[in-house]
Design a protein around this motif. Structure first.
Motif, PDB file in Angstrom:
ATOM      1  N   TRP A   3      -0.289   4.193 -11.179  1.00  0.00           N
ATOM      2  CA  TRP A   3       1.087   3.783 -10.848  1.00  0.00           C
ATOM      3  C   TRP A   3       1.997   3.931 -12.068  1.00  0.00           C
TER       4      TRP A   3
ATOM      5  N   TYR B  53       8.468  -0.933  -9.567  1.00  0.00           N
ATOM      6  CA  TYR B  53       8.998  -1.687  -8.430  1.00  0.00           C
ATOM      7  C   TYR B  53       9.931  -0.843  -7.573  1.00  0.00           C
TER       8      TYR B  53
ATOM      9  N   LEU C 252       7.915   0.873  -5.049  1.00  0.00           N
ATOM     10  CA  LEU C 252       7.374  -0.047  -4.042  1.00  0.00           C
ATOM     11  C   LEU C 252       8.433  -0.483  -3.037  1.00  0.00           C
TER      12      LEU C 252
ATOM     13  N   VAL D 295      -3.261  -8.757  -9.690  1.00  0.00           N
ATOM     14  CA  VAL D 295      -3.412  -7.303  -9.706  1.00  0.00           C
ATOM     15  C   VAL D 295      -4.597  -6.888 -10.568  1.00  0.00           C
TER      16      VAL D 295
ATOM     17  N   ILE E  52      -2.452  -2.800  -7.895  1.00  0.00           N
ATOM     18  CA  ILE E  52      -1.243  -2.928  -7.087  1.00  0.00           C
ATOM     19  C   ILE E  52      -1.520  -2.515  -5.643  1.00  0.00           C
ATOM     20  N   SER E  53      -2.269  -1.455  -5.453  1.00  0.00           N
ATOM     21  CA  SER E  53      -2.501  -0.929  -4.111  1.00  0.00           C
ATOM     22  C   SER E  53      -3.186  -1.947  -3.213  1.00  0.00           C
TER      23      SER E  53
ATOM     24  N   ARG F 221      -1.192  -5.491  -2.832  1.00  0.00           N
ATOM     25  CA  ARG F 221      -0.083  -5.332  -1.885  1.00  0.00           C
ATOM     26  C   ARG F 221      -0.581  -5.495  -0.451  1.00  0.00           C
TER      27      ARG F 221
ATOM     28  N   ASN G  83       1.725  -7.126 -12.149  1.00  0.00           N
ATOM     29  CA  ASN G  83       1.993  -8.204 -11.198  1.00  0.00           C
ATOM     30  C   ASN G  83       3.483  -8.427 -11.012  1.00  0.00           C
TER      31      ASN G  83
ATOM     32  N   HIS H  80       5.940  -6.255 -11.239  1.00  0.00           N
ATOM     33  CA  HIS H  80       6.512  -5.213 -10.385  1.00  0.00           C
ATOM     34  C   HIS H  80       6.236  -5.505  -8.914  1.00  0.00           C
ATOM     35  N   LEU H  81       5.019  -5.954  -8.602  1.00  0.00           N
ATOM     36  CA  LEU H  81       4.700  -6.288  -7.217  1.00  0.00           C
ATOM     37  C   LEU H  81       5.469  -7.522  -6.768  1.00  0.00           C
TER      38      LEU H  81
ATOM     39  N   ILE I 220       7.747  -7.599  -3.076  1.00  0.00           N
ATOM     40  CA  ILE I 220       7.217  -8.143  -1.826  1.00  0.00           C
ATOM     41  C   ILE I 220       8.167  -9.182  -1.234  1.00  0.00           C
TER      42      ILE I 220
END
Length: 402
Positions: free
Chosen positions: A94, A106, A109, A286, A292-293, A296, A325, A327-328, A332
């Motif tokens: 990523w 991000y 995402l 994460v 991340i994959s 998520r 973490n 960025h996720l 979300i």
């Protein structure tokens, strides 16, 4: 664009970190966090001996296919070592994808769902007065959510306490430190402690507490009920979660919010907890749950059932892992809160992270990729320092969950 080189670097600038470096044939470098506290070299060996030989020549853009290749392609699936290793590869890919696109991860995402990420800090004390002073310090620093832990009277040591001005780090010594645990003393003390915190500072901030897997389900239910007057944001890891159904009993006796999952490493570890609404926050990180994959996917499932994120983020996750973490968290819809402890000196000599803390939140940088750079020359100045997490025993010598 192909992966042309891969390297695992173990360094200890303040504590042990394991960092994966992937390089493409176009010279783009991506970093991933592979730190597993107290078992760092197990992940380092798994990556070096079993994963890195599989990556050479793979298309760096095919993140999902590489994830499936490393997960489904290994007959022995799941587990913290395997999933931390897969996570490091996922993060690094990523990071590369963001750098190639010239965008922070991000944005890849789906873009920001919020401007910044609310975090909670860790207040602790050798006694109640010491703890209250540390809560005051956190509130002065702008935290709107504070986890509180204090030494339990009559016990020689207690989980979660800072040592001097340093960020809390439980790992120490060439062999595990043995601590003695007393459940009755803990259950008597904690409601009184939370009452003192609310009496001193009121209800204008979120109050959290980590049980750290110490209680049986009925003991956890008793604690949750006793803490209801103090409007806890959550109690964390109230009981070991290998048996997900145990949370049904806790849920039936208290409305105190429940958080669990820092030791989870796959969606299967929390599927029952989420789909039966037995928890309010899932704490998978994460770094330890497939990157991340995969995290998520966990958060997408949680969103369907009204469960929010509360990801693990202590000092034993490197700046690379915390950035991943972050960025996720930004992207979300069901973000809840993010654990944040900062990083022990001299971590900044090795890692250059772009995010910053301000007014109770972590603010992302606009750097492409994950936004964290790694100084390999500096890393070599801080060799691996073997340390173990403690173990716990009861007064009669029987082993207990730490």
């Amino acid at each position: 664009m192909k992966i042309s080189a891969a390297e695992v670097i173990v360094t200890a600038p303040g504590r042990n970190y394991v960092t994966l470096k992937l390089t493409t044939d176009e010279g783009v470098v991506g970093y991933g966090d592979a730190t597993l506290n107290g078992r760092e070299l197990a992940v380092e060996a798994y990556l070096r001996e079993h994963v890195l030989p599989l990556l050479a020549g793979r298309d760096a853009a095919r993140i999902g296919d590489t994830w499936q290749y490393l997960y489904r392609g290994a007959y022995w699936r799941r587990g913290p070592v395997t999933m931390t290793a897969i996570s490091a590869v996922d993060q690094a890919l990523w990071d590369i994808k963001g750098k190639v696109a010239g965008l922070p991860v991000y944005e890849l995402l789906g873009g920001r769902a919020r401007e910044a990420v609310t975090v909670y800090g860790h207040a602790s004390g050798a006694d109640v007065d010491d703890l209250l002073a540390d809560v005051a310090r956190h509130l002065e620093l702008g935290y709107t959510a504070v986890r509180v832990q204090a030494k339990i009277p009559g016990m020689d040591s207690t989980y979660g306490l800072h040592t001097g001005p340093n960020i809390y780090e439980p790992a120490s010594g060439a062999l595990p430190k043995e601590e003695v645990w007393n459940t009755a003393a803990y259950l008597d003390f904690i409601p009184t402690l939370m009452g003192r915190v609310r009496e001193e500072f009121g209800y204008g901030f979120h109050l959290l507490h980590d049980v750290h897997h110490r209680l049986t389900p009925i003991e956890a239910a008793r604690l949750g009920a006793a803490l209801e007057p103090y409007r806890m944001f959550w109690i964390e890891d109230a009981t070991p979660a290998e048996d997900q159904s145990a949370f049904r009993l806790i849920r039936s006796h208290t409305v105190t919010p429940l958080a669990v999952g820092e030791v989870f490493n796959s969606i299967w570890d929390c599927r029952e907890l989420i789909t039966e609404r037995l928890i309010d926050y899932v704490r998978t990180s994460v770094t330890h749950a497939g990157g991340i994959s995969h995290v998520r996917r966990i958060m997408d499932l949680a969103d369907l059932y009204g469960v929010r994120s509360g990801s693990h983020g202590p000092g034993d996750i490197s700046p690379v892992g915390l950035a991943a973490n972050l960025h996720l968290d930004l992207a979300i819809p069901n973000f809840g809160i993010q654990e944040y402890m900062g990083h022990r000196d001299p971590a900044a000599e090795v890692f250059d992270w772009g995010y910053r803390y301000e007014n109770g939140m972590l603010w992302p940088s606009d750097r492409p990729g994950l936004g964290v750079e790694f100084d390999e020359e500096a890393a070599r100045r801080f060799p691996y320092d073997p340390k173990y997490l403690p173990v716990a025993r009861l007064a009669d010598g029987a082993m207990h969950d730490w």
